[in-house]
Scaffold this motif. Structure first.
Motif, PDB file in Angstrom:
ATOM      1  N   ALA A 146       5.118  -0.298   6.033  1.00  0.00           N
ATOM      2  CA  ALA A 146       5.148   1.165   6.092  1.00  0.00           C
ATOM      3  C   ALA A 146       3.767   1.680   6.462  1.00  0.00           C
ATOM      4  CB  ALA A 146       5.586   1.748   4.752  1.00  0.00           C
ATOM      5  N   ASP A 147       3.729   2.815   7.129  1.00  0.00           N
ATOM      6  CA  ASP A 147       2.465   3.474   7.464  1.00  0.00           C
ATOM      7  C   ASP A 147       2.102   4.409   6.324  1.00  0.00           C
ATOM      8  OD1 ASP A 147       0.273   4.679   8.566  1.00  0.00           O
ATOM      9  OD2 ASP A 147       1.398   5.855  10.052  1.00  0.00           O
ATOM     10  N   ILE A 148       1.387   3.885   5.338  1.00  0.00           N
ATOM     11  CA  ILE A 148       1.124   4.678   4.130  1.00  0.00           C
ATOM     12  C   ILE A 148       0.255   5.897   4.412  1.00  0.00           C
ATOM     13  CG2 ILE A 148       1.402   2.672   2.632  1.00  0.00           C
ATOM     14  CD1 ILE A 148      -1.654   2.648   2.311  1.00  0.00           C
ATOM     15  N   LEU A 149      -0.573   5.844   5.474  1.00  0.00           N
ATOM     16  CA  LEU A 149      -1.435   6.990   5.766  1.00  0.00           C
ATOM     17  C   LEU A 149      -0.637   8.192   6.250  1.00  0.00           C
ATOM     18  CD1 LEU A 149      -4.515   5.300   7.479  1.00  0.00           C
ATOM     19  CD2 LEU A 149      -4.128   5.799   5.059  1.00  0.00           C
ATOM     20  N   SER A 150       0.631   7.987   6.587  1.00  0.00           N
ATOM     21  CA  SER A 150       1.491   9.102   6.978  1.00  0.00           C
ATOM     22  C   SER A 150       2.211   9.696   5.769  1.00  0.00           C
ATOM     23  CB  SER A 150       2.520   8.646   8.011  1.00  0.00           C
ATOM     24  OG  SER A 150       3.426   7.704   7.441  1.00  0.00           O
ATOM     25  N   TRP A 151       2.090   9.066   4.610  1.00  0.00           N
ATOM     26  CA  TRP A 151       2.722   9.589   3.398  1.00  0.00           C
ATOM     27  C   TRP A 151       1.955  10.824   2.907  1.00  0.00           C
ATOM     28  CZ3 TRP A 151       3.622   4.613  -0.062  1.00  0.00           C
ATOM     29  CH2 TRP A 151       4.514   3.771   0.607  1.00  0.00           C
ATOM     30  N   GLN A 152       2.541  11.499   1.930  1.00  0.00           N
ATOM     31  CA  GLN A 152       1.911  12.683   1.345  1.00  0.00           C
ATOM     32  C   GLN A 152       0.641  12.281   0.589  1.00  0.00           C
ATOM     33  OE1 GLN A 152       4.248  14.597  -1.677  1.00  0.00           O
ATOM     34  NE2 GLN A 152       2.693  16.129  -2.147  1.00  0.00           N
ATOM     35  N   LYS A 153      -0.458  12.931   0.917  1.00  0.00           N
ATOM     36  CA  LYS A 153      -1.710  12.644   0.222  1.00  0.00           C
ATOM     37  C   LYS A 153      -1.738  13.388  -1.112  1.00  0.00           C
ATOM     38  CE  LYS A 153      -6.739  12.711   0.747  1.00  0.00           C
ATOM     39  NZ  LYS A 153      -7.883  13.134   1.584  1.00  0.00           N
ATOM     40  N   VAL A 154      -2.014  12.672  -2.192  1.00  0.00           N
ATOM     41  CA  VAL A 154      -2.076  13.269  -3.524  1.00  0.00           C
ATOM     42  C   VAL A 154      -3.425  12.923  -4.152  1.00  0.00           C
ATOM     43  CG1 VAL A 154       0.408  13.333  -3.908  1.00  0.00           C
ATOM     44  CG2 VAL A 154      -0.856  11.256  -4.476  1.00  0.00           C
ATOM     45  N   GLU A 155      -3.735  13.576  -5.264  1.00  0.00           N
ATOM     46  CA  GLU A 155      -5.040  13.404  -5.897  1.00  0.00           C
ATOM     47  C   GLU A 155      -4.889  13.119  -7.375  1.00  0.00           C
ATOM     48  OE1 GLU A 155      -7.249  16.940  -5.134  1.00  0.00           O
ATOM     49  OE2 GLU A 155      -7.565  16.498  -3.011  1.00  0.00           O
ATOM     50  N   ALA A 156      -5.934  12.531  -7.941  1.00  0.00           N
ATOM     51  CA  ALA A 156      -6.015  12.308  -9.383  1.00  0.00           C
ATOM     52  C   ALA A 156      -7.378  12.785  -9.854  1.00  0.00           C
ATOM     53  CB  ALA A 156      -5.833  10.824  -9.714  1.00  0.00           C
ATOM     54  N   PRO A 157      -7.440  13.583 -10.932  1.00  0.00           N
ATOM     55  CA  PRO A 157      -8.730  14.082 -11.423  1.00  0.00           C
ATOM     56  C   PRO A 157      -9.682  12.947 -11.759  1.00  0.00           C
ATOM     57  CG  PRO A 157      -6.903  15.211 -12.496  1.00  0.00           C
ATOM     58  CD  PRO A 157      -6.310  14.058 -11.739  1.00  0.00           C
ATOM     59  N   ALA A 158     -10.954  13.135 -11.400  1.00  0.00           N
ATOM     60  CA  ALA A 158     -12.041  12.208 -11.749  1.00  0.00           C
ATOM     61  C   ALA A 158     -11.941  10.864 -11.048  1.00  0.00           C
ATOM     62  CB  ALA A 158     -12.111  11.993 -13.265  1.00  0.00           C
ATOM     63  N   ARG A 159     -11.062  10.746 -10.041  1.00  0.00           N
ATOM     64  CA  ARG A 159     -10.967   9.513  -9.276  1.00  0.00           C
ATOM     65  C   ARG A 159     -10.970   9.857  -7.790  1.00  0.00           C
ATOM     66  NH1 ARG A 159     -12.356   7.955 -13.339  1.00  0.00           N
ATOM     67  NH2 ARG A 159     -11.581   6.263 -14.660  1.00  0.00           N
ATOM     68  N   ARG A 160     -11.930   9.286  -7.032  1.00  0.00           N
ATOM     69  CA  ARG A 160     -12.057   9.644  -5.622  1.00  0.00           C
ATOM     70  C   ARG A 160     -11.185   8.790  -4.706  1.00  0.00           C
ATOM     71  NH1 ARG A 160     -17.593   9.630  -6.686  1.00  0.00           N
ATOM     72  NH2 ARG A 160     -17.810   7.704  -5.491  1.00  0.00           N
ATOM     73  N   ARG A 209      -8.209   7.264  -2.592  1.00  0.00           N
ATOM     74  CA  ARG A 209      -7.133   7.991  -1.929  1.00  0.00           C
ATOM     75  C   ARG A 209      -5.769   7.470  -2.371  1.00  0.00           C
ATOM     76  NH1 ARG A 209      -9.145  10.264   3.845  1.00  0.00           N
ATOM     77  NH2 ARG A 209     -11.362  10.336   3.371  1.00  0.00           N
ATOM     78  N   TRP A 210      -4.868   8.410  -2.607  1.00  0.00           N
ATOM     79  CA  TRP A 210      -3.518   8.104  -3.062  1.00  0.00           C
ATOM     80  C   TRP A 210      -2.525   8.684  -2.058  1.00  0.00           C
ATOM     81  CZ3 TRP A 210      -3.390   5.921  -8.150  1.00  0.00           C
ATOM     82  CH2 TRP A 210      -4.579   6.052  -8.882  1.00  0.00           C
ATOM     83  N   TYR A 211      -1.444   7.941  -1.814  1.00  0.00           N
ATOM     84  CA  TYR A 211      -0.408   8.410  -0.898  1.00  0.00           C
ATOM     85  C   TYR A 211       0.957   8.184  -1.542  1.00  0.00           C
ATOM     86  CZ  TYR A 211      -4.172   8.519   2.510  1.00  0.00           C
ATOM     87  OH  TYR A 211      -5.346   8.794   3.163  1.00  0.00           O
ATOM     88  N   PHE A 212       1.804   9.226  -1.492  1.00  0.00           N
ATOM     89  CA  PHE A 212       3.118   9.212  -2.140  1.00  0.00           C
ATOM     90  C   PHE A 212       4.204   9.247  -1.078  1.00  0.00           C
ATOM     91  CE2 PHE A 212       6.396  11.894  -4.510  1.00  0.00           C
ATOM     92  CZ  PHE A 212       6.965  10.792  -5.142  1.00  0.00           C
ATOM     93  N   ASP A 213       5.188   8.351  -1.208  1.00  0.00           N
ATOM     94  CA  ASP A 213       6.240   8.288  -0.190  1.00  0.00           C
ATOM     95  C   ASP A 213       7.331   9.326  -0.391  1.00  0.00           C
ATOM     96  OD1 ASP A 213       7.639   7.308  -2.363  1.00  0.00           O
ATOM     97  OD2 ASP A 213       8.467   5.560  -1.311  1.00  0.00           O
ATOM     98  N   GLY A 214       7.174  10.187  -1.414  1.00  0.00           N
ATOM     99  CA  GLY A 214       8.162  11.221  -1.671  1.00  0.00           C
ATOM    100  C   GLY A 214       9.318  10.762  -2.524  1.00  0.00           C
ATOM    101  N   LYS A 215       9.328   9.484  -2.898  1.00  0.00           N
ATOM    102  CA  LYS A 215      10.443   8.951  -3.683  1.00  0.00           C
ATOM    103  C   LYS A 215       9.929   8.345  -4.985  1.00  0.00           C
ATOM    104  CE  LYS A 215      12.953   7.971   0.603  1.00  0.00           C
ATOM    105  NZ  LYS A 215      13.501   6.913   1.495  1.00  0.00           N
ATOM    106  N   GLU A 216       9.474   7.095  -4.914  1.00  0.00           N
ATOM    107  CA  GLU A 216       9.067   6.435  -6.152  1.00  0.00           C
ATOM    108  C   GLU A 216       7.873   5.500  -5.989  1.00  0.00           C
ATOM    109  OE1 GLU A 216      12.227   2.722  -5.771  1.00  0.00           O
ATOM    110  OE2 GLU A 216      12.462   4.167  -7.393  1.00  0.00           O
ATOM    111  N   THR A 217       7.217   5.555  -4.834  1.00  0.00           N
ATOM    112  CA  THR A 217       6.102   4.639  -4.590  1.00  0.00           C
ATOM    113  C   THR A 217       4.826   5.407  -4.307  1.00  0.00           C
ATOM    114  OG1 THR A 217       7.619   3.002  -3.646  1.00  0.00           O
ATOM    115  CG2 THR A 217       5.273   2.719  -3.177  1.00  0.00           C
ATOM    116  N   ILE A 218       3.742   5.000  -4.969  1.00  0.00           N
ATOM    117  CA  ILE A 218       2.409   5.540  -4.712  1.00  0.00           C
ATOM    118  C   ILE A 218       1.522   4.392  -4.248  1.00  0.00           C
ATOM    119  CG2 ILE A 218       0.323   6.495  -5.762  1.00  0.00           C
ATOM    120  CD1 ILE A 218       2.011   8.214  -7.516  1.00  0.00           C
ATOM    121  N   ALA A 219       0.789   4.610  -3.166  1.00  0.00           N
ATOM    122  CA  ALA A 219      -0.164   3.622  -2.663  1.00  0.00           C
ATOM    123  C   ALA A 219      -1.573   4.115  -2.949  1.00  0.00           C
ATOM    124  CB  ALA A 219       0.033   3.418  -1.157  1.00  0.00           C
TER     125      ALA A 219
END
Length: 468
Positions: free
Chosen positions: A4-18, A20-30
């Protein structure tokens, strides 16, 4: 490997952590990781999250909606913090906790030592391009690991050049912050006016209706004085960098605490500063080693960052001369170029403690009271994550072989200047005594800017551009 092209997934963030996180819109976070420290950070956090989710699931499964807080025996303060953590969709998340237990599966892809080194090499490429554009390819380099606001504020003068606009915007949109300025100017509190200005500038650049225009103005001012920003790219070590060409800096724009500058000596300097946003844990080894391999001469290494303290208070500055590294089991004995006398004159609210001992731990989530007490009995009072890997890289930049394991290492005769400064962000022995829990106001910047001024003065002094 993932297919999968994870960089095309939705970019999400987590406080205090720089990272990069990507969410496929279902149940997987990269999550993109830069070193084994990301794994050491992620796994305990995810395990704890799953445990707490399932405990709450068990307790509220049969509880009437609206009585969840009482069911889990949480205080009002704890409940508010949970709501803040689940800012987006608190009720929906709580309903999900009620409906089902949490089951997570973790998979690592490509997390190899060679992969981390390759990521550091890709991270360097735009920095090398910036050095080339500034005609600094063969320049001696001062390497600084700190943050993206303190050193550039101290040396660029942008906030002071936009002081009128900053003050006016804060007066109209943040009366509480503006009242603090009135107290400072009236001499009712002893806080630094410059620190207030740096803190307030963020509101202008982040919240003003014309923030894009002001950002362009800031970029123009900084380029005029030999400063370049290099943003971290997706898939590469998450550490944005800044390059300073010393000969193009305008001494009249420096923070007054820097002191008087010999402008002719400054203009004659052929050196550069590479300042990076401090990386997480062992990523610091890969980044500093890459810098050491690429630059013509490494003239100084200065590490400035947050740490937990076992014997001081939040906002104090700790300067160590010994570091035990849990990664390599090495104990480094160093001649830190900084002392309390370099920092204390610029501190208003905190104190500076030198001759401290630091321990570089694998992660911030793995320590309990017995663990901390073990190190405290060994007179280790600073707990942090980067100094050890940085020193591993310093060893390899000054010796003929790779850093050893489980050794006592004398780092007092290096071919470059070395300084490590930590400012206390939390006290583990006291619950919720952190900069995050207390709120980082401009007063919380006191130790940060005292440390940044000390670093700036050290570099200018080494270039013989600082007048006595």
């Amino acid at each position: 490997m993932l297919g999968a092209d994870i960089l095309s997934w939705q970019k999400v963030e987590a406080p205090a952590r720089r990272r990069r996180w990507y969410f496929d819109g279902k149940e997987t976070i990269a999550a993109l990781i830069a070193s084994a420290s990301d794994v050491d950070d992620l796994v305990p956090t995810l395990v704890a999250y799953q445990l707490e989710w399932n405990k709450v699931h068990t307790l509220i499964g049969s509880v009437t909606p609206g009585h969840e807080r009482e069911a889990i025996d949480a205080s009002e303060e704890d409940w508010i913090r949970l709501q803040q953590a689940w800012t987006f969709g608190f009720q929906e998340t709580l309903d999900a906790v009620r409906r089902r237990p949490c089951e997570m599966t973790l998979r690592t892809i490509g997390s190899t030592d060679v992969g981390y080194a390759r990521g550091a090499h890709r991270w360097w490429q735009p920095i090398g391009t910036a050095l080339q554009e500034l005609e600094l390819t063969a320049a001696p380099v001062y390497f600084v690991s700190s943050n993206l606001h303190s050193l550039v504020n101290v040396l660029s003068g942008v906030a002071r050049r936009l002081e009128g606009e900053i003050t006016e915007f804060v007066r109209d949109h943040d009366p509480e912050l503006f009242s603090e300025l009135a107290h400072i100017e009236a001499g009712e509190i002893s806080a630094s006016r410059d620190n207030w200005l740096y803190f307030a500038a963020r509101e202008l650049f982040d919240s003003h209706p014309k923030k894009s225009e002001y950002s362009r103005v800031r970029n123009r001012y900084e380029k005029e004085t030999g400063i370049r920003h290099i943003k971290a790219r997706a898939g590469v070590a998450e550490s944005t960098a800044q390059v300073f060409k010393l000969s193009e800096l305008d001494a009249s724009c420096f923070d007054p605490r820097v002191g008087k500058v010999d402008t002719l000596a400054l203009k004659a300097s052929d050196a550069a500063i590479i300042n990076i946003d401090y990386p997480l844990g062992f990523a610091s080894y890969y980044l500093l080693r890459e810098v050491a391999e690429q630059v013509g001469q490494l003239k100084g290494v200065y590490v400035m960052g947050k740490a937990a303290t076992l014997n001081a208070d939040v906002g104090d500055v700790m300067i160590c001369n010994a570091v035990f590294d849990e990664h390599s089991d090495n104990t480094y004995w160093l001649e830190n170029c900084f002392t309390a006398a370099d920092v204390q004159p610029h501190l208003v609210y905190g104190s500076a403690l030198d001759n401290q001992r630091a321990v570089t731990v694998r992660g911030t989530f793995l320590q309990n009271r017995d663990y901390l007490e073990f190190y405290y009995q060994g007179r280790y009072t600073v707990v942090e994550m980067e100094a050890g890997p940085f020193l591993d890289a310093c060893y390899e930049a000054s010796m003929s072989g790779r850093h050893p394991v489980g050794q006592n290492i004398n780092m007092t005769r290096l071919p470059f200047d070395l300084g490590i400064v930590h400012y206390a962000s939390d006290t583990p022995y006291t619950q919720a005594r952190t900069l995050g829990a207390r709120g980082l106001s401009y007063r919380g910047m006191d130790s940060t800017y005292a440390s940044a001024v000390a670093v700036a003065r050290r570099i200018l002094g080494r270039e013989k551009a600082l007048l006595a």
